[in-house]
Write an enzyme that holds these catalytic residues in place. Structure first.
Site, PDB file in Angstrom:
ATOM      1  CB  CYS A   1       7.989  -2.031 -13.415  1.00  0.00           C
ATOM      2  SG  CYS A   1       6.826  -3.189 -14.144  1.00  0.00           S
TER       3      CYS A   1
ATOM      4  CE  LYS B   1       5.513   1.376 -10.965  1.00  0.00           C
ATOM      5  NZ  LYS B   1       4.345   0.695 -11.468  1.00  0.00           N
TER       6      LYS B   1
ATOM      7  CB  CYS C   1       8.754  -4.234 -17.123  1.00  0.00           C
ATOM      8  SG  CYS C   1       9.461  -4.154 -15.462  1.00  0.00           S
TER       9      CYS C   1
ATOM     10  CD  GLU D   1       5.598  -3.989  15.476  1.00  0.00           C
ATOM     11  OE1 GLU D   1       5.682  -4.918  16.309  1.00  0.00           O
ATOM     12  OE2 GLU D   1       6.070  -2.852  15.658  1.00  0.00           O
TER      13      GLU D   1
ATOM     14  CG  HIS E   1       8.483  -2.899  18.217  1.00  0.00           C
ATOM     15  ND1 HIS E   1       7.227  -2.422  17.898  1.00  0.00           N
ATOM     16  CD2 HIS E   1       8.978  -2.082  19.188  1.00  0.00           C
ATOM     17  CE1 HIS E   1       6.969  -1.362  18.643  1.00  0.00           C
ATOM     18  NE2 HIS E   1       8.010  -1.137  19.436  1.00  0.00           N
TER      19      HIS E   1
ATOM     20  CD  GLU F   1       1.605   2.322 -10.360  1.00  0.00           C
ATOM     21  OE1 GLU F   1       1.778   1.391  -9.550  1.00  0.00           O
ATOM     22  OE2 GLU F   1       1.896   2.225 -11.568  1.00  0.00           O
TER      23      GLU F   1
ATOM     24  CE1 TYR G   1      -0.013  -1.006 -13.301  1.00  0.00           C
ATOM     25  CE2 TYR G   1      -2.111  -2.037 -13.805  1.00  0.00           C
ATOM     26  CZ  TYR G   1      -0.758  -1.893 -14.044  1.00  0.00           C
ATOM     27  OH  TYR G   1      -0.156  -2.632 -15.035  1.00  0.00           O
TER      28      TYR G   1
END
Length: 512
Positions: free
Chosen positions: A81, A84, A76, A492, A487, A222, A218
């Site tokens: 992670c 990346k 990671c 939302e 908002h 990515e 993935y």
């Protein structure tokens, strides 16, 4: 020489007696030894130390096939992670420059990206994390040993330094958290000699140039996404489907957006061989499995993203009789992370059936440490773990895919609410929002418990993380509708979703 051999024999005998004595008396060097210094292993070791345990961590990184190596922190931190996400951010900034013109910013027409500047900044940050992990271990009184660890028995670990020096350590409990490494295909000539993996891409000193990414996991998507985003000619070669294991409608939206973004796809294709030309370019030959036709092209870099293999081979597990999955090589573990050998535990990517995700390993490691220290009996809950794919259009999800929900509950047993929406950020910039979409998969009936939530759009990770809490609380569709949205945000839209797939109505959001 004979005297030297006798000396070595006496040393081995001494160590054997030393281990035997400690086993018989119940006295060990440590309460806990952790093999593996990735995110999970470090979390486990630090938690155990804070609970009063005497702990040691063994970590050693075998260089990749092309010689890439890194420091403490695991996949990671070093090749996963963190780098990346940072390179993904570099690509997003490139898109932001294009948007900025529409918002009035006077941007020069000619923009260029410098790989070495980006890579240098990313690599320096990673090195700071490596150092930070060592400092933390020291502060928490965890012994860090830069050694390859292997198992001798249920209480004994052999450590081997880079120089070949062996050390024997004993512990009441041993934890394996060695994770996995990317695989190379073994049946394609030139694959290992001329290709790289995600273990290498983040540490390249110069730009990879025109790149072929083989595999649509993935990781593959990515990497191809940020390479395209910084202006590189990038192609993804896909054997069958993209994002296997994820909701396939969402996977289709992700790849459609990537194609519009500029990433090329070679669907239903299999590479056959790679040859290095005198110019230094890589000539790749492949077969289109749909038509049977043969093709070839040249690339500067070939990146393999065809899966990961657990780091188990050098641990001596077979010798101990530990139960492994013969197909995957992963360790069979119980709900408490126990293995088939007493006093030895395993968690993270190396455990069979466990999500290959850093946060699950961290949490599982901490909970295991608490149980081994006698401070808790809580087990790790692997259900409804949220995750995000950091492709150019991010995809976040938690819970079941629509396909899995349908298999489990039947097509008439689920209700799917969905919406195509347009992020406010896309409006003035005149960006296409065709793939910005969300769906909420619910159990059909009075309560309509939420089974899965899927979202493609900006900041999908941040959006999904918030809604993941609701899953732990057993949220229903009605809880979602009773939640007031913020908002104007993309998130939302999840609280307003009301069109069902079953109705056949247009799910395009047309206003507030």
């Amino acid at each position: 020489m004979a005297a030297l051999c006798r000396g070595r024999h006496r040393w081995k005998t001494y160590n054997f007696l030393k281990v035997l004595t400690r086993t018989l008396t119940g006295k060990y060097d440590y309460d806990l030894i952790v093999i593996g210094g990735g995110s999970g292993g470090l979390a486990c070791s630090k938690e155990a130390a804070q609970l009063g345990q005497k702990v040691a961590v063994l970590d050693y990184v075998e260089p990749s096939a092309i010689g890439t190596k890194w420091g403490l922190g695991g996949t990671c931190v070093n090749v996963g992670c963190i780098p990346k996400k940072l390179m993904h951010q570099a690509a997003l900034l490139g898109t932001a420059f294009k948007d900025a013109k529409k918002f009035g910013w006077q941007i020069p027409e000619a923009l260029s990206h410098d790989w070495s500047t980006m890579a240098g900044g990313v690599q320096n940050y990673i090195k700071s994390l490596n150092w930070g992990h060592r400092v933390q271990l020291n502060d928490k009184k965890v012994k860090y040993l830069n050694m390859k660890g292997s198992l001798v028995d249920e209480h004994t670990v052999k450590g081997l330094t880079k120089a070949g020096k062996e050390t024997t350590l004993t512990a009441k409990n041993i934890v394996i958290a060695t994770g996995g490494r990317p695989k190379y295909p073994t049946n394609i000539p030139g694959a290992m000699e001329h290709g790289i993996t995600s273990d290498d891409i983040f540490w390249l000193k110069k730009s990879p140039g025109k790149t072929l990414v083989v595999g649509a996991s993935y990781v593959g998507l990515e990497c191809a996404g940020f390479l395209t985003g910084i202006g590189l000619d990038t192609t993804i070669m896909v054997r069958s489907i993209a994002l296997r294991g994820f909701d396939q409608q969402m996977a289709g939206l992700v790849t459609e957006y990537m194609e519009a973004y500029g990433t090329k796809f070679a669907w239903k294709c299999l590479p056959r061989r790679i040859d290095k030309l005198s110019s230094g370019a890589l000539q790749v030959m492949w077969t289109d499995t749909h038509t049977g036709s043969e093709h070839q092209d040249t690339y500067d870099t070939v990146l393999w993203a065809v899966g990961r293999a657990p780091e188990t081979k050098a641990l001596g597990l077979v010798k101990l009789g530990m139960e492994l999955n013969k197909e995957t090589g992963k360790i069979i573990v119980g709900s408490d992370e126990s293995t088939s050998v007493p006093n030895i535990y395993a968690f993270g990517d190396i455990g069979e059936g466990r999500p290959e995700l850093t946060p699950t390993a961290i949490k599982a490691g901490r909970l295991l440490a608490r149980r081994l220290a006698g401070q808790s009996s809580q087990l790790m809950n692997y259900d409804n773990v949220p995750t995000t794919v950091f492709t150019p259009l991010e995809y976040g999800c938690v819970g079941l895919s629509e396909e899995d929900a349908e298999k489990r509950y039947g097509k008439d047993g689920i209700e799917v609410y969905h919406a195509f929406y347009k992020p406010l950020e896309f409006t003035v910039a005149e960006r296409d929002a065709s793939q910005c979409y969300l769906k909420v998969v619910c159990e059909r009936g009075e309560n309509q418990k939420i089974l899965g939530l899927h979202f493609t759009g900006p900041n999908a990770g941040e959006v999904t993380q918030g809604f993941a809490l609701g899953f732990q609380c057993g949220a229903t569709y009605w809880d979602l509708l009773n939640t007031v949205g913020i908002h104007p945000t993309c998130a939302e839209e999840v609280t307003k979703v009301h069109i069902t797939k079953r109705s056949g109505l247009d799910a395009t959001v047309t206003g507030c």
